[in-house]
Motif scaffolding. Structure first.
Motif, PDB file in Angstrom:
ATOM      1  N   TRP A  95       0.834  -1.209   0.000  1.00 27.72           N
ATOM      2  CA  TRP A  95       0.000   0.000   0.000  1.00 27.72           C
ATOM      3  C   TRP A  95       0.863   1.251   0.000  1.00 27.72           C
ATOM      4  N   PRO A  96       0.542   2.263  -0.806  1.00 26.41           N
ATOM      5  CA  PRO A  96      -0.506   2.273  -1.836  1.00 26.41           C
ATOM      6  C   PRO A  96      -0.087   1.540  -3.111  1.00 26.41           C
ATOM      7  N   LEU A  97       1.214   1.236  -3.198  1.00 24.56           N
ATOM      8  CA  LEU A  97       1.770   0.426  -4.282  1.00 24.56           C
ATOM      9  C   LEU A  97       2.821  -0.492  -3.667  1.00 24.56           C
ATOM     10  N   PRO A  98       3.258  -1.531  -4.355  1.00 19.61           N
ATOM     11  CA  PRO A  98       4.333  -2.373  -3.800  1.00 19.61           C
ATOM     12  C   PRO A  98       5.543  -1.527  -3.389  1.00 19.61           C
ATOM     13  N   TRP A  99       6.167  -1.940  -2.279  1.00 20.75           N
ATOM     14  CA  TRP A  99       7.298  -1.154  -1.758  1.00 20.75           C
ATOM     15  C   TRP A  99       8.601  -1.453  -2.491  1.00 20.75           C
ATOM     16  N   HIS A 100       8.695  -2.603  -3.111  1.00 18.23           N
ATOM     17  CA  HIS A 100       9.905  -2.987  -3.847  1.00 18.23           C
ATOM     18  C   HIS A 100       9.507  -3.740  -5.119  1.00 18.23           C
ATOM     19  N   PRO A 101      10.387  -3.725  -6.130  1.00 16.83           N
ATOM     20  CA  PRO A 101      10.086  -4.483  -7.353  1.00 16.83           C
ATOM     21  C   PRO A 101      10.198  -5.992  -7.137  1.00 16.83           C
ATOM     22  N   GLN A 102       9.370  -6.722  -7.865  1.00 16.16           N
ATOM     23  CA  GLN A 102       9.500  -8.181  -7.940  1.00 16.16           C
ATOM     24  C   GLN A 102      10.129  -8.592  -9.268  1.00 16.16           C
ATOM     25  N   ILE A 103       9.718  -7.917 -10.346  1.00 18.88           N
ATOM     26  CA  ILE A 103      10.197  -8.256 -11.688  1.00 18.88           C
ATOM     27  C   ILE A 103      11.435  -7.422 -11.994  1.00 18.88           C
ATOM     28  N   VAL A 104      12.501  -8.122 -12.359  1.00 19.85           N
ATOM     29  CA  VAL A 104      13.817  -7.497 -12.522  1.00 19.85           C
ATOM     30  C   VAL A 104      14.373  -7.844 -13.906  1.00 19.85           C
ATOM     31  N   ASP A 105      15.092  -6.891 -14.527  1.00 18.00           N
ATOM     32  CA  ASP A 105      15.772  -7.142 -15.807  1.00 18.00           C
ATOM     33  C   ASP A 105      17.121  -7.810 -15.562  1.00 18.00           C
ATOM     34  N   VAL A 106      17.404  -8.894 -16.281  1.00 18.86           N
ATOM     35  CA  VAL A 106      18.779  -9.383 -16.413  1.00 18.86           C
ATOM     36  C   VAL A 106      19.127  -9.280 -17.896  1.00 18.86           C
ATOM     37  N   GLN A 107      20.332  -8.805 -18.186  1.00 24.93           N
ATOM     38  CA  GLN A 107      20.660  -8.463 -19.572  1.00 24.93           C
ATOM     39  C   GLN A 107      22.169  -8.516 -19.801  1.00 24.93           C
ATOM     40  N   ILE A 108      22.548  -9.008 -20.962  1.00 26.01           N
ATOM     41  CA  ILE A 108      23.945  -8.977 -21.415  1.00 26.01           C
ATOM     42  C   ILE A 108      23.957  -8.484 -22.856  1.00 26.01           C
ATOM     43  N   ILE A 109      24.860  -7.569 -23.160  1.00 26.56           N
ATOM     44  CA  ILE A 109      25.120  -7.231 -24.563  1.00 26.56           C
ATOM     45  C   ILE A 109      26.577  -7.563 -24.856  1.00 26.56           C
ATOM     46  N   THR A 110      26.838  -8.069 -26.067  1.00 24.07           N
ATOM     47  CA  THR A 110      28.218  -8.358 -26.457  1.00 24.07           C
ATOM     48  C   THR A 110      28.534  -7.633 -27.761  1.00 24.07           C
ATOM     49  N   VAL A 111      29.721  -7.066 -27.799  1.00 27.62           N
ATOM     50  CA  VAL A 111      30.260  -6.455 -29.020  1.00 27.62           C
ATOM     51  C   VAL A 111      31.570  -7.169 -29.286  1.00 27.62           C
ATOM     52  N   GLY A 112      31.576  -8.025 -30.305  1.00 26.57           N
ATOM     53  CA  GLY A 112      32.756  -8.857 -30.512  1.00 26.57           C
ATOM     54  C   GLY A 112      33.005  -9.684 -29.265  1.00 26.57           C
ATOM     55  N   SER A 113      34.204  -9.566 -28.723  1.00 22.98           N
ATOM     56  CA  SER A 113      34.575 -10.364 -27.554  1.00 22.98           C
ATOM     57  C   SER A 113      34.324  -9.639 -26.239  1.00 22.98           C
ATOM     58  N   VAL A 114      33.741  -8.442 -26.277  1.00 22.08           N
ATOM     59  CA  VAL A 114      33.473  -7.677 -25.054  1.00 22.08           C
ATOM     60  C   VAL A 114      32.026  -7.891 -24.632  1.00 22.08           C
ATOM     61  N   ALA A 115      31.839  -8.386 -23.405  1.00 22.83           N
ATOM     62  CA  ALA A 115      30.499  -8.622 -22.865  1.00 22.83           C
ATOM     63  C   ALA A 115      30.223  -7.627 -21.744  1.00 22.83           C
ATOM     64  N   VAL A 116      29.122  -6.893 -21.872  1.00 22.08           N
ATOM     65  CA  VAL A 116      28.701  -5.946 -20.840  1.00 22.08           C
ATOM     66  C   VAL A 116      27.508  -6.567 -20.119  1.00 22.08           C
ATOM     67  N   VAL A 117      27.694  -6.827 -18.826  1.00 19.07           N
ATOM     68  CA  VAL A 117      26.662  -7.465 -18.014  1.00 19.07           C
ATOM     69  C   VAL A 117      25.941  -6.362 -17.237  1.00 19.07           C
ATOM     70  N   ALA A 118      24.680  -6.134 -17.584  1.00 16.41           N
ATOM     71  CA  ALA A 118      23.895  -5.071 -16.955  1.00 16.41           C
ATOM     72  C   ALA A 118      23.265  -5.601 -15.678  1.00 16.41           C
ATOM     73  N   VAL A 119      23.716  -5.077 -14.540  1.00 14.57           N
ATOM     74  CA  VAL A 119      23.292  -5.585 -13.226  1.00 14.57           C
ATOM     75  C   VAL A 119      22.335  -4.589 -12.574  1.00 14.57           C
ATOM     76  N   PRO A 120      21.192  -5.073 -12.086  1.00 17.70           N
ATOM     77  CA  PRO A 120      20.162  -4.175 -11.551  1.00 17.70           C
ATOM     78  C   PRO A 120      20.372  -3.796 -10.090  1.00 17.70           C
ATOM     79  N   GLY A 121      21.565  -3.361  -9.745  1.00 19.27           N
ATOM     80  CA  GLY A 121      21.836  -2.992  -8.365  1.00 19.27           C
ATOM     81  C   GLY A 121      23.319  -2.816  -8.134  1.00 19.27           C
TER      82      GLY A 121
END
Length: 737
Positions: free
Chosen positions: A456-482
């Motif tokens: 109330w009045p809305l959820p206090w914290h998120p439940q649904i979270v993004d996990v994501q990786i992008i790669t450019v050639g051999s470089v991987a960027v790991v996007a962390v939600p915190g």
């Protein structure tokens, strides 16, 4: 015979001449290319690359600053402006966008609004799966851009006036990058940066397995990764750098909007590469991104009790008198501005060096993988007989203790593994007790707020979270939600790299973490660090197995990328976009008043007639509330101007985005406000005639209707002469550094 000898001699001389000519040509090539930043002959197919930067500064008055959760820390001026920096990379078939913005963290609401705006403009070109939004983690940007109740309470609600500049600024930076796309190349380089970071929870770090700790020389990651972007002629167009350190050189007493140490590093490199331009202008874009900074402070002198000068308690970071509030860490400088300068300059110098010497070309396809995950219900099989699960979100008692970068006001301490009957009783009366299931799931965390059970009045914290990786050639960027701690980040990079290198395409992988990305979920400690329950463990909201769950999910993404099976990944449950029950606790900005017989823009405290390099010029104006200026992006409240005798015109040399200026807004009694502008005269300032101008808007009532009117004011003309001394104490930087 003599003729034959002569002919042989001629041939020898001709051969010698040809060799010498070739050597000279080679030397000329080396010398001329050596004048540019190092860039070897290209190897792979060029990428299409676009870079863009845009102002995303929000209202610099009355709105809470995001980061320290200190209700008294409301905006009251500008130290430096905030920018969004966007990088688009396209391999001809796939495209990714990476944005690093001068913001505390990217919230789920901010991301969803940005993606909505991109969809309206570009259709399906820029989507949730190929766009990464990361925050630099400055704690001095306007708050109010969250949709979950806990964050709205500490930010005075969901504030449209704070959200819109962020959304519009981020989208505009992507627009600029999109319109500037051209063939180019990417080079990578890695180095180490010392004397710029310190582990602020060493007791937690020491709880990690000894064998694991022995693999690393330090309890913080000192690695700096740089990606260098050039056009096909080898001319630099941009750069991204990642380094793990909190952007908290500016402490919780600061009330000016500031991009902190990471923003200053960007400022310096962009100043280098865009000579003669004002801040935020010029084509070269330098992005400095956050990483696994969860337990890393830039305040390298460490913590001590400010009331006694003695060291803080090692285990719980508190003082015998004054508790956690008195235990504060301080940076290398004499004050927070000087510390910001030193740390930012260190990061800039290392990135500049790595950029100049980047020779390893990044080649290969662009790929990306994304999932939405319900982080309250992830189950991971850890061996043949055991599974572990995440929990509904909850915050522990030590969350309220804060950190050595900003302690809490109440009598909480870090490292609490038992509850407090007094505070638990107050909690139960206000919001209800946590369920037994949640208490057991989070053990040994004593729960202060069971946010996953508060809606109330809305959820206090998120439940649904993004996990994501992008790669450019051999470089991987790991996007962390915190905010991942040092060791959590090391485990994640290792896990992702192991999956990627299982195929030959990624055998030389470089994995980097982009922190504070896409949605904010507080901290992510290791299981072992969680047991200690310092601030970071108490703020690991999905329970002791949070990292285990993330390792599992990111491994799946990396495996799908490596095997080119991303299309087989489940999309996951979409996050909510709340349209009702969002609340705003900010009252409208009041009508402005002015002293009798004065006008807005009038000078209350005038400049002196003469200054020297190293001095501080100060002037105070009758001012309106900066909130009345509306969208202030690409505007300025301040200019410092020099008179050009040749053209007989005034030329702007600094504005409110400049490191050398500070714009202080003082909310006075009876709604009479002042604005004080300071200019720290650098040693490079030419002698001449100067003036300082202030621009703003004021609100008055005409009848019953509010009317907003622009105003401006100017100081007297003053002269700056050469200094007879060089002061080392002024917080200015050398333009030629």
């Amino acid at each position: 015979m003599a003729a034959r000898r002569c002919s042989a001699l001629q041939v020898a001389l001709i051969v010698l001449l040809v060799i010498m000519t070739a050597v000279c040509v080679a030397l000329i090539v080396v010398l001329t290319t050596g004048k540019k930043d190092a860039a070897p002959g290209p190897q792979g197919t060029p990428y299409l690359i676009g870079v863009g930067r845009s102002d995303c500064t929000g209202p610099p008055a009355e709105i809470p600053l995001m980061g320290y959760a200190n209700p008294q820390q409301t905006a009251a001026g500008i130290h430096t402006r905030l920018y969004s920096r966007a990088f688009i990379i396209d391999d001809g078939s796939r495209r990714v966008v990476f944005v690093t913005a001068d913001v505390g963290m990217v919230s789920q609401r901010l991301r969803l609004e940005v993606l909505q705006a991109l969809k309206e403009k570009y259709g399906d070109l820029y989507r949730h799966d190929n766009v990464v939004l990361s925050g630099t983690h400055t704690h001095c940007g306007p708050a109010g851009y969250f949709q979950y109740t806990l964050f709205m309470l500490t930010s005075k609600g969901y504030i449209k006036a704070a959200v819109e500049p962020l959304v519009n600024g981020i989208v505009k930076s992507i627009d600029i990058a999109h319109s500037n796309m051209k063939p180019g190349r990417i080079y990578r380089n890695r180095g180490e940066l010392d004397d710029s970071s310190l582990n602020r929870s060493p007791h937690s770090y020491m709880n990690n397995p000894k064998d694991e700790r022995k693999r690393y020389e330090s309890n913080t990651d000192k690695d700096v990764l740089v990606l260098k972007f050039t056009d096909l002629d080898g001319d630099g167009i941009g750069m991204i750098s990642w380094f793990a350190v909190h952007a908290v050189s500016m402490n919780y007493t600061n009330r000016m909007v500031s991009s902190d140490n990471m923003g200053y590093a960007s400022y310096l490199l962009e100043e280098d590469k865009n000579p003669g331009e004002l801040p935020g202008q010029g084509g070269f874009v330098a992005g400095f991104s956050s990483s696994n900074l969860g337990d890393v402070t830039p305040n390298t002198r460490g913590p001590y009790c400010v009331n006694t000068g003695l060291p803080c308690d090692y285990l719980n970071s508190s003082c015998p008198v004054g508790g956690t509030k008195m235990c504060q860490a301080f940076g290398p400088g004499k004050d927070m501005f000087d510390s910001t300068r030193i740390i930012g300059h260190n990061i800039y110098l290392k990135a500049k060096e790595l950029y100049a010497n980047a020779v390893e070309e990044v080649t290969g396809p662009v790929r990306f993988a994304h999932q939405w995950v319900n982080m309250t219900a992830v189950t991971v099989k850890v061996n043949d007989t055991h599974t572990v699960s995440t929990c509904k979100p909850a915050l522990g008692h030590s969350f309220a203790a804060g950190t050595i970068d900003g302690g809490g006001d109440l009598n909480f301490t870090q490292g609490a593994v038992e509850g407090d009957p007094f505070w638990d009783g107050i909690r139960d009366a206000l919001v209800g007790p946590p369920s037994n299931q949640t208490k057991e799931c989070h053990h040994p965390k004593p729960i202060l707020f069971s946010t996953g059970e508060m809606n109330w009045p809305l959820p206090w914290h998120p439940q649904i979270v993004d996990v994501q990786i992008i790669t450019v050639g051999s470089v991987a960027v790991v996007a962390v939600p915190g905010e991942m701690t040092t060791m959590s980040g090391r485990r994640l990079r290792e896990a992702v790299k192991k999956e990627l290198t299982s195929v030959s395409t990624f055998r030389n992988s470089e994995v980097v973490i982009a922190g504070l990305s896409n949605v904010y979920t507080h901290y992510i400690t290791t299981y072992e660090e969680y047991q200690v329950q310092r601030y970071e463990g108490a703020s690991t909201i999905y329970g002791p197995h949070t990292l285990t769950a993330y390792l599992h999910k990111y491994r799946e993404l990396a495996k799908a990328i490596a095997q080119d099976k991303v299309s087989e990944l489940p999309v996951g449950p979409e996050p909510p976009f709340f349209t009702s029950n969002l609340f705003n606790l900010m009252a409208p900005a009041a009508v402005d008043r002015k002293p009798v017989n004065s006008s807005f823009g009038d000078v209350l405290e005038q400049v002196l007639p003469v200054y020297r390099q190293g001095d501080i010029v100060s002037v105070t104006f009758v001012a309106g509330n900066p909130r009345h200026s509306g969208d202030i992006r690409d505007q300025t409240f301040v200019t410092v101007e020099i008179y050009d005798n040749r053209t007989e015109n005034w030329e702007v040399v600094y504005n409110d985005a400049s490191w050398e200026t500070r714009f202080h807004w003082l909310k006075g009694s009876n709604r009479q406000n002042n604005a004080t502008v300071e200019w720290f005269i650098p040693s490079s300032a030419p002698a001449g005639s100067y003036r300082i101008r202030h621009f703003g808007h004021y609100k008055e009532l005409k009848g019953l209707s509010p009317v907003i009117t622009p105003y401006e004011g100017s100081s007297d003309v003053f002269s700056v002469g050469s200094s007879y001394y060089h002061s080392h104490d002024q917080p200015v930087h050398n333009h030629n550094s």
